[in-house]
Design an enzyme around this catalytic site. Sequence first.
Site, short mmCIF file in Angstrom:
data_model
loop_
_atom_site.label_atom_id
_atom_site.label_comp_id
_atom_site.label_asym_id
_atom_site.label_seq_id
_atom_site.Cartn_x
_atom_site.Cartn_y
_atom_site.Cartn_z
N GLU A 247 0.84 -1.20 0.00
CA GLU A 247 0.00 0.00 0.00
C GLU A 247 0.87 1.25 0.00
OE1 GLU A 247 -2.60 0.56 3.45
OE2 GLU A 247 -4.05 1.54 2.13
N GLU A 375 -2.52 11.08 12.56
CA GLU A 375 -2.00 10.72 13.89
C GLU A 375 -1.19 9.43 13.84
OE1 GLU A 375 -5.11 11.67 13.26
OE2 GLU A 375 -5.23 13.57 14.34
C1 LIG Z 1 -10.78 7.30 0.63
C2 LIG Z 1 -10.68 6.08 1.53
C3 LIG Z 1 -10.61 4.82 0.97
C4 LIG Z 1 -10.52 3.69 1.80
N1 LIG Z 1 -10.48 2.44 1.20
C5 LIG Z 1 -10.40 1.34 1.98
C6 LIG Z 1 -10.41 0.03 1.39
O1 LIG Z 1 -10.49 -0.13 0.17
N2 LIG Z 1 -10.34 -1.05 2.20
C7 LIG Z 1 -10.25 -0.92 3.56
O2 LIG Z 1 -10.16 -1.96 4.22
N3 LIG Z 1 -10.27 0.29 4.15
C8 LIG Z 1 -10.35 1.41 3.40
N4 LIG Z 1 -10.37 2.67 3.98
C9 LIG Z 1 -10.42 2.76 5.45
C10 LIG Z 1 -9.15 3.30 6.07
O3 LIG Z 1 -8.13 2.34 6.06
C11 LIG Z 1 -9.53 3.72 7.49
O4 LIG Z 1 -10.49 4.75 7.39
C12 LIG Z 1 -8.32 4.22 8.26
O5 LIG Z 1 -7.45 3.16 8.54
C13 LIG Z 1 -8.75 4.89 9.58
O6 LIG Z 1 -9.58 4.07 10.32
P1 LIG Z 1 -10.98 4.58 10.89
O7 LIG Z 1 -11.72 5.29 9.80
O8 LIG Z 1 -11.66 3.42 11.55
O9 LIG Z 1 -10.61 5.67 11.98
P2 LIG Z 1 -10.11 5.37 13.48
O10 LIG Z 1 -8.99 4.40 13.44
O11 LIG Z 1 -11.29 5.02 14.33
O12 LIG Z 1 -9.54 6.79 13.90
C14 LIG Z 1 -10.38 7.83 14.42
C15 LIG Z 1 -9.46 8.94 14.88
O13 LIG Z 1 -8.64 8.48 15.98
C16 LIG Z 1 -7.27 8.68 15.69
N5 LIG Z 1 -6.47 7.56 16.24
C17 LIG Z 1 -6.70 6.23 16.11
N6 LIG Z 1 -5.73 5.52 16.74
C18 LIG Z 1 -4.85 6.41 17.25
C19 LIG Z 1 -3.63 6.29 17.99
N7 LIG Z 1 -3.11 5.10 18.30
N8 LIG Z 1 -2.99 7.44 18.35
C20 LIG Z 1 -3.49 8.67 18.02
N9 LIG Z 1 -4.66 8.84 17.32
C21 LIG Z 1 -5.32 7.73 16.94
C22 LIG Z 1 -7.19 8.67 14.16
O14 LIG Z 1 -6.05 9.34 13.71
C23 LIG Z 1 -8.48 9.41 13.80
O15 LIG Z 1 -8.31 10.79 13.90
C24 LIG Z 1 -10.48 3.82 3.20
C25 LIG Z 1 -10.57 5.10 3.77
C26 LIG Z 1 -10.67 6.22 2.95
C27 LIG Z 1 -10.77 7.57 3.59
#
Ligand SMILES: Cc1cc2nc3c(=O)[nH]c(=O)nc-3n(C[C@H](O)[C@H](O)[C@H](O)COP(=O)(O)OP(=O)(O)OC[C@H]3O[C@@H](n4cnc5c(N)ncnc54)[C@H](O)[C@@H]3O)c2cc1C
Length: 406
Positions: A247, A375
């Site tokens: 990736e 983050e």
């Molecule tokens: C355009 C797009 C395409 C995508 N395509 C795919 C795909 O094809 N397949 C797939 O599987 N996924 C996909 N995703 C998902 C993507 O991998 C996740 O959205 C991303 O990993 C963040 O996870 P989350 O949305 O659950 O946010 P969370 O992990 O819940 O995060 C929420 C907030 O908490 C913060 N946070 C979390 N953990 C920590 C930490 N340890 N320390 C400090 N801050 C923290 C984050 O930075 C964020 O601000 C896609 C996302 C986008 C935006």
Amino acid sequence: MDFSDTDEEAAFRRDVVAFLDSHAEKKAGRSFDSEAIDAARVAEARAWQATKAQAGFAGITWPKRWGGRGGTPMQHVIYGQEEAKYAVPHGVFEIGLGMCIPTLMAYAAKDVAERYVGPALRGEEIWCQLFSEPSAGSDVAGLRTRAVRDGDDWVIDGQKIWTSGAHFSDFGLLLTRTDPSVPKHAGLTMFFLDMHSTGVEVKRIKQISGTSNFNEVFFADVRIPDAQRLGEVGAGWKVALTTLMHERLAIGTLGGPDFQDVLELARHLKIGDAPATKDANVRNHLADWYVQSKGLEYTKLRTLTALSRGQMPGPESSIYKVVSARKLQDIANFALDMMDSAGLATDPETAPMRAMFQHALLSSPGGRIAGGTDEILRNIIAERVLGLPGDIRVDRDRPFADVGIN
Ligand SMILES: Cc1cc2nc3c(=O)[nH]c(=O)nc-3n(C[C@H](O)[C@H](O)[C@H](O)COP(=O)(O)OP(=O)(O)OC[C@H]3O[C@@H](n4cnc5c(N)ncnc54)[C@H](O)[C@@H]3O)c2cc1C
């Protein structure tokens, strides 16, 4: 340091340009790709992929025995640099060919890989990545989609989310939990599945831009043959790391307006009676983005130098992503402020600079999340580049069943 092509790289670049010149149209000036991926764009992308495969420009780094070119990562980068200058369809094959199939090549049995690699390379079959879940994104190892063994099959129940392209994909790479009694990273297993299997339901998610490029995917008693398992039972995290390592290379540069575009816009706008470029606040911002753009250019050249020397880019490539995603969003916000009411026009035919900034405003927040949030990238930079103490991970060594809601 010498940033120019080696003789071999220059020769390869000439071949690429010759191929592109005879098969595609050059983009007229700076233009941007519309975000929407409809059926027509998917069909166009399939045809373009087939053309590239026929000419030996698909799977540039893949071994020849898999139909690839057997080339170097640097050749892959050169191809991408040149292709970006032509009006060819994007957004359909990047995940499958950039992440899923390389994982399949690394872990599937030979006959299984032989069945799937060629059709994907030729654009006949499209793949998606089923990792993220509603409560497992940054912490993807905390996922809860269950796979339970039943004879020669596994039975899958659960839900994924944000799955880009699931609605037009034929196959998906699926990370599941097979053992909740061990710590989270140890209880995962990777599979691939036919997206048309009974019990798979794909629901499109409406995005702020009005498009629907990603989805929720639900699994209810979906059966997957054990032959479609990738890696050992319980070794899914190791397999997922292979996907995520790819990736890093697949995501590459974020599209969208950059310093030159916002400078051009400022040259054409007025604040009061004077050109926007005379305004002190505009000038301050332009200076900042110029500095950032130059810093990013040289950071990227470090990555390219590593690739050119046959090394893999290290964790410092996170710096590029965290700065460029933020810059893109800042530029879009500021450009819309400068445009005043003209910023409300989103039709590319009438809006200034083909509504490039309006579209970037809506898509840039996603760039700060996909492929690692700001983050998470800062954590990587802190721990692995700067050597600072690690993030607190209280659940790392505890059985997953004891940690959250299961
Ligand atoms: C355009 C797009 C395409 C995508 N395509 C795919 C795909 O094809 N397949 C797939 O599987 N996924 C996909 N995703 C998902 C993507 O991998 C996740 O959205 C991303 O990993 C963040 O996870 P989350 O949305 O659950 O946010 P969370 O992990 O819940 O995060 C929420 C907030 O908490 C913060 N946070 C979390 N953990 C920590 C930490 N340890 N320390 C400090 N801050 C923290 C984050 O930075 C964020 O601000 C896609 C996302 C986008 C935006």
